[in-house]
Motif scaffolding. Structure first.
Motif, PDB file in Angstrom:
ATOM      1  N   SER A  40     -49.814  -1.317 -75.331  1.00  0.00           N
ATOM      2  CA  SER A  40     -49.424  -2.378 -76.185  1.00  0.00           C
ATOM      3  C   SER A  40     -50.073  -2.379 -78.113  1.00  0.00           C
ATOM      4  CB  SER A  40     -48.979  -3.901 -76.182  1.00  0.00           C
ATOM      5  OG  SER A  40     -49.598  -4.429 -76.037  1.00  0.00           O
ATOM      6  N   GLY A  41     -49.698  -3.369 -78.712  1.00  0.00           N
ATOM      7  CA  GLY A  41     -50.555  -2.555 -79.828  1.00  0.00           C
ATOM      8  C   GLY A  41     -51.871  -4.213 -79.967  1.00  0.00           C
ATOM      9  N   THR A  42     -51.038  -4.975 -79.152  1.00  0.00           N
ATOM     10  CA  THR A  42     -52.041  -6.332 -78.864  1.00  0.00           C
ATOM     11  C   THR A  42     -52.943  -5.968 -77.269  1.00  0.00           C
ATOM     12  OG1 THR A  42     -49.642  -8.067 -78.754  1.00  0.00           O
ATOM     13  CG2 THR A  42     -51.945  -9.252 -77.739  1.00  0.00           C
ATOM     14  N   LEU A  76     -56.162  -4.233 -80.208  1.00  0.00           N
ATOM     15  CA  LEU A  76     -56.831  -5.251 -79.778  1.00  0.00           C
ATOM     16  C   LEU A  76     -57.709  -5.529 -79.640  1.00  0.00           C
ATOM     17  CD1 LEU A  76     -54.449  -6.496 -83.045  1.00  0.00           C
ATOM     18  CD2 LEU A  76     -56.123  -5.300 -83.661  1.00  0.00           C
ATOM     19  N   THR A 128     -50.652 -13.081 -89.928  1.00  0.00           N
ATOM     20  CA  THR A 128     -50.166 -11.780 -89.432  1.00  0.00           C
ATOM     21  C   THR A 128     -49.464 -12.605 -88.253  1.00  0.00           C
ATOM     22  OG1 THR A 128     -51.905 -10.403 -87.861  1.00  0.00           O
ATOM     23  CG2 THR A 128     -52.352 -12.245 -87.566  1.00  0.00           C
ATOM     24  N   PHE A 129     -49.202 -11.435 -88.031  1.00  0.00           N
ATOM     25  CA  PHE A 129     -48.226 -12.184 -86.375  1.00  0.00           C
ATOM     26  C   PHE A 129     -49.503 -12.190 -85.166  1.00  0.00           C
ATOM     27  CE2 PHE A 129     -46.858  -9.790 -81.923  1.00  0.00           C
ATOM     28  CZ  PHE A 129     -46.271 -10.758 -82.354  1.00  0.00           C
ATOM     29  N   ALA A 141     -50.139 -11.692 -82.849  1.00  0.00           N
ATOM     30  CA  ALA A 141     -51.423 -11.664 -81.369  1.00  0.00           C
ATOM     31  C   ALA A 141     -52.236 -11.039 -82.017  1.00  0.00           C
ATOM     32  CB  ALA A 141     -50.002  -9.719 -81.448  1.00  0.00           C
ATOM     33  N   VAL A 186     -55.129  -7.069 -91.563  1.00  0.00           N
ATOM     34  CA  VAL A 186     -54.519  -6.243 -91.105  1.00  0.00           C
ATOM     35  C   VAL A 186     -53.092  -5.997 -92.387  1.00  0.00           C
ATOM     36  CG1 VAL A 186     -52.231  -7.420 -90.212  1.00  0.00           C
ATOM     37  CG2 VAL A 186     -54.424  -8.647 -89.351  1.00  0.00           C
ATOM     38  N   ASP A 225     -55.694  -3.911 -88.089  1.00  0.00           N
ATOM     39  CA  ASP A 225     -55.095  -3.860 -87.505  1.00  0.00           C
ATOM     40  C   ASP A 225     -54.224  -3.271 -88.423  1.00  0.00           C
ATOM     41  OD1 ASP A 225     -52.239  -4.618 -85.821  1.00  0.00           O
ATOM     42  OD2 ASP A 225     -53.110  -6.821 -85.903  1.00  0.00           O
ATOM     43  N   SER A 285     -50.898  -2.408 -87.249  1.00  0.00           N
ATOM     44  CA  SER A 285     -49.048  -2.178 -86.436  1.00  0.00           C
ATOM     45  C   SER A 285     -48.859  -2.400 -86.886  1.00  0.00           C
ATOM     46  CB  SER A 285     -49.038  -3.241 -85.515  1.00  0.00           C
ATOM     47  OG  SER A 285     -50.319  -3.594 -84.204  1.00  0.00           O
ATOM     48  N   GLN A 286     -48.988  -2.096 -88.564  1.00  0.00           N
ATOM     49  CA  GLN A 286     -47.597  -2.485 -89.406  1.00  0.00           C
ATOM     50  C   GLN A 286     -47.223  -1.302 -91.049  1.00  0.00           C
ATOM     51  OE1 GLN A 286     -46.689  -6.202 -90.944  1.00  0.00           O
ATOM     52  NE2 GLN A 286     -46.540  -7.394 -88.884  1.00  0.00           N
ATOM     53  N   TYR A 321     -44.188  -0.965 -81.073  1.00  0.00           N
ATOM     54  CA  TYR A 321     -43.282  -2.232 -80.341  1.00  0.00           C
ATOM     55  C   TYR A 321     -42.008  -1.392 -80.770  1.00  0.00           C
ATOM     56  CZ  TYR A 321     -40.328  -5.792 -79.866  1.00  0.00           C
ATOM     57  OH  TYR A 321     -39.158  -6.532 -80.058  1.00  0.00           O
ATOM     58  N   LYS A 375     -41.322  -0.770 -84.757  1.00  0.00           N
ATOM     59  CA  LYS A 375     -42.381  -0.570 -85.921  1.00  0.00           C
ATOM     60  C   LYS A 375     -42.099   0.931 -86.981  1.00  0.00           C
ATOM     61  CE  LYS A 375     -44.716  -4.403 -84.895  1.00  0.00           C
ATOM     62  NZ  LYS A 375     -45.169  -5.060 -84.302  1.00  0.00           N
ATOM     63  N   ALA A 377     -45.670   0.346 -76.203  1.00  0.00           N
ATOM     64  CA  ALA A 377     -46.960   1.306 -76.139  1.00  0.00           C
ATOM     65  C   ALA A 377     -47.824   1.297 -77.400  1.00  0.00           C
ATOM     66  CB  ALA A 377     -46.445   2.667 -76.247  1.00  0.00           C
ATOM     67  N   TYR A 404     -44.142 -14.765 -91.496  1.00  0.00           N
ATOM     68  CA  TYR A 404     -43.558 -15.369 -90.441  1.00  0.00           C
ATOM     69  C   TYR A 404     -43.794 -16.755 -90.417  1.00  0.00           C
ATOM     70  CZ  TYR A 404     -44.748 -11.371 -88.369  1.00  0.00           C
ATOM     71  OH  TYR A 404     -45.210  -9.996 -88.303  1.00  0.00           O
TER      72      TYR A 404
HETATM   73  C1  LIG Z   1     -46.388  -5.496 -83.918  1.00  0.00           C
HETATM   74  C2  LIG Z   1     -47.974  -6.107 -84.099  1.00  0.00           C
HETATM   75  C3  LIG Z   1     -48.880  -6.259 -83.174  1.00  0.00           C
HETATM   76  C4  LIG Z   1     -48.649  -6.588 -81.793  1.00  0.00           C
HETATM   77  O1  LIG Z   1     -48.025  -5.180 -80.950  1.00  0.00           O
HETATM   78  P1  LIG Z   1     -47.924  -5.028 -79.448  1.00  0.00           P
HETATM   79  O2  LIG Z   1     -47.643  -3.840 -79.153  1.00  0.00           O
HETATM   80  O3  LIG Z   1     -45.865  -5.833 -79.773  1.00  0.00           O
HETATM   81  O4  LIG Z   1     -48.169  -5.544 -79.083  1.00  0.00           O
HETATM   82  C5  LIG Z   1     -50.595  -6.491 -83.369  1.00  0.00           C
HETATM   83  N1  LIG Z   1     -50.737  -6.794 -84.952  1.00  0.00           N
HETATM   84  C6  LIG Z   1     -49.571  -6.749 -85.948  1.00  0.00           C
HETATM   85  C7  LIG Z   1     -50.005  -7.897 -87.510  1.00  0.00           C
HETATM   86  C8  LIG Z   1     -48.413  -5.960 -85.871  1.00  0.00           C
HETATM   87  O5  LIG Z   1     -47.323  -5.981 -86.173  1.00  0.00           O
END
Ligand SMILES: *Cc1c(COP(=O)(O)O)cnc(C)c1O
Length: 378
Positions: free
Chosen positions: A63-65, A68, A89-90, A92, A135, A161, A163-164, A187, A190, A198, A317
């Protein structure tokens, strides 16, 4: 008023036709071979994604978490350390820091890009600071050059980060390779999404890549040679296959997001009470989210009004991380901008395949609402 048009917040089914056949074919092969964990398809995807980012190595994780968390572990971050990241940030990002054993230091953000403010980073450096996690929020790259400069000056590691922000660029180069390690989430919603959870870490550093491969697989260098206390955080072949196929369309989908954003910009930039998102000159924004700002006292009523007109929205958020219950014990720094944003932002529908008539409808509902409400209180 015109007949409402349904505008969902995201629609993952829109592109199904583009990849369905090829994904099912690969899944069929995987089922027959029974290679569910690891295997050729996973390494093929890791290479393809690293290539897409312009990185030498890609390491798939669960996962993205986890991307990190494993990145922090690979850099030796743990108890007694501090890691600086953005307050808006999110959750996570902060969770990964906390789980590494380090203390999250949540700092305020730039009022224009909503990304981490390098002046705040500098103001909160201590001798315990071990890493910075910028991020690339909503798909807009953080201002990496000054962050890397500060980090280099103090011998601190930088983990992006991203992830986005799959495919976003900063000064003409993709995000993920600016820092020591770049972390991605796949996710489903995304910009590049799997059919489940993943993630991946990309890097040019071979030593770190090897360490990440060990960490994701119980710290093993080879079977049963456990050299580190690791994790079970592998990318499975079912997800890798879907991602491998979808990666081919990522650039096109990002372009569609950018076109949608350009139309929103066009229609909303003249509407009083609405601040459209900015894209600084040195970035290619990939609009994971299209986030506008409104006066705080109108935010929730505008969302309700949009909902009644068929338009789904989100808030990314509702609280900065330090205002969540989970992190409320954290001694936080002052983050007036992040706190203000949390009360003013609305994420509008955004996905590749969003139609022009839908965007026009969203903009129409918003400008109508603002005209009415702002003139009433003028
Ligand atoms: C989605 C997201 C994550 C976490 O990703 P997961 O795959 O849901 O664990 C971390 N940081 C940011 C900024 C995200 O948007």
């Amino acid at each position: 008023m015109k007949q409402p048009i349904d505008v969902p917040f995201v629609n993952l089914g829109c592109q199904l036709g583009q990849f369905r056949g090829r994904v099912l074919e690969l899944w069929g092969q995987i089922l027959e071979q029974g290679a569910f964990i690891g295997g050729e398809i996973v390494s093929r995807y890791e290479e393809a994604f690293a290539d897409f980012c312009g990185a030498k190595h890609g390491v798939g994780v669960a996962s993205g978490t986890d991307a990190l968390l494993l990145a922090l572990k690979a850099l030796g971050v743990g108890k007694g350390h501090q890691v600086i990241t953005a307050a808006n940030t999110f959750v996570a990002t902060a969770e990964a820091i906390a789980h590494s054993g380090a203390k999250p230091i949540l700092v305020d953000v730039d009022p224009k890009t909503y990304n981490i403010d390098v002046k705040q980073v500098e103001a909160h450096l201590t001798r315990q600071t071990k890493a910075i996690i910028p991020v690339h929020l909503y798909g807009h790259p953080a201002d990496m050059a000054p962050i890397l400069e500060v980090a280099g000056h103090h011998g601190i590691d930088v983990i992006e980060d991203a992830s986005q922000a799959h495919g976003a660029e900063y000064r003409g180069r993709p995000v993920g390779t600016w820092g020591h390690l770049g972390c991605f989430s796949f996710y489903p919603s995304k910009n590049l999404g799997a059919c489940g959870d993943a993630g991946a870490v990309v890097t040019d550093n071979e030593r770190l890549a090897l360490r990440l491969r060990q960490l994701r697989n119980h710290g093993a260098k080879s079977k049963y040679a456990h050299e580190l206390i690791g994790f079970n955080s592998r990318l499975d072949s079912i997800q890798a296959a879907a991602l491998l196929v979808k990666l081919d369309s990522l650039r096109e989908w990002n372009q569609q997001r950018r076109s949608c954003a350009a139309l929103y910009d066009d229609l909303l930039s003249g509407v009083s009470g609405v601040t459209t998102p900015m894209a600084s000159g040195q970035v290619l924004h990939v609009y994971h989210l299209y986030v506008i700002r409104t006066p705080a006292h109108l935010r929730d009523s505008l969302r309700r009004h949009l909902g009644r007109q068929g338009v789904q929205t989100g808030v990314h958020y509702p609280q900065p991380v330090h205002r969540t219950r989970a992190f409320s014990k954290l001694r936080w720094t002052k983050c007036p901008m992040a706190e203000r944003l949390a009360g003013e932002i609305i994420s509008l529908p955004m996905y590749p395949g969003l139609r022009e008539d839908q965007i026009r409808w969203v903009a129409h509902v918003i400008s109508d609402f603002m005209d009415h409400r702002l003139s009433k209180y003028a």
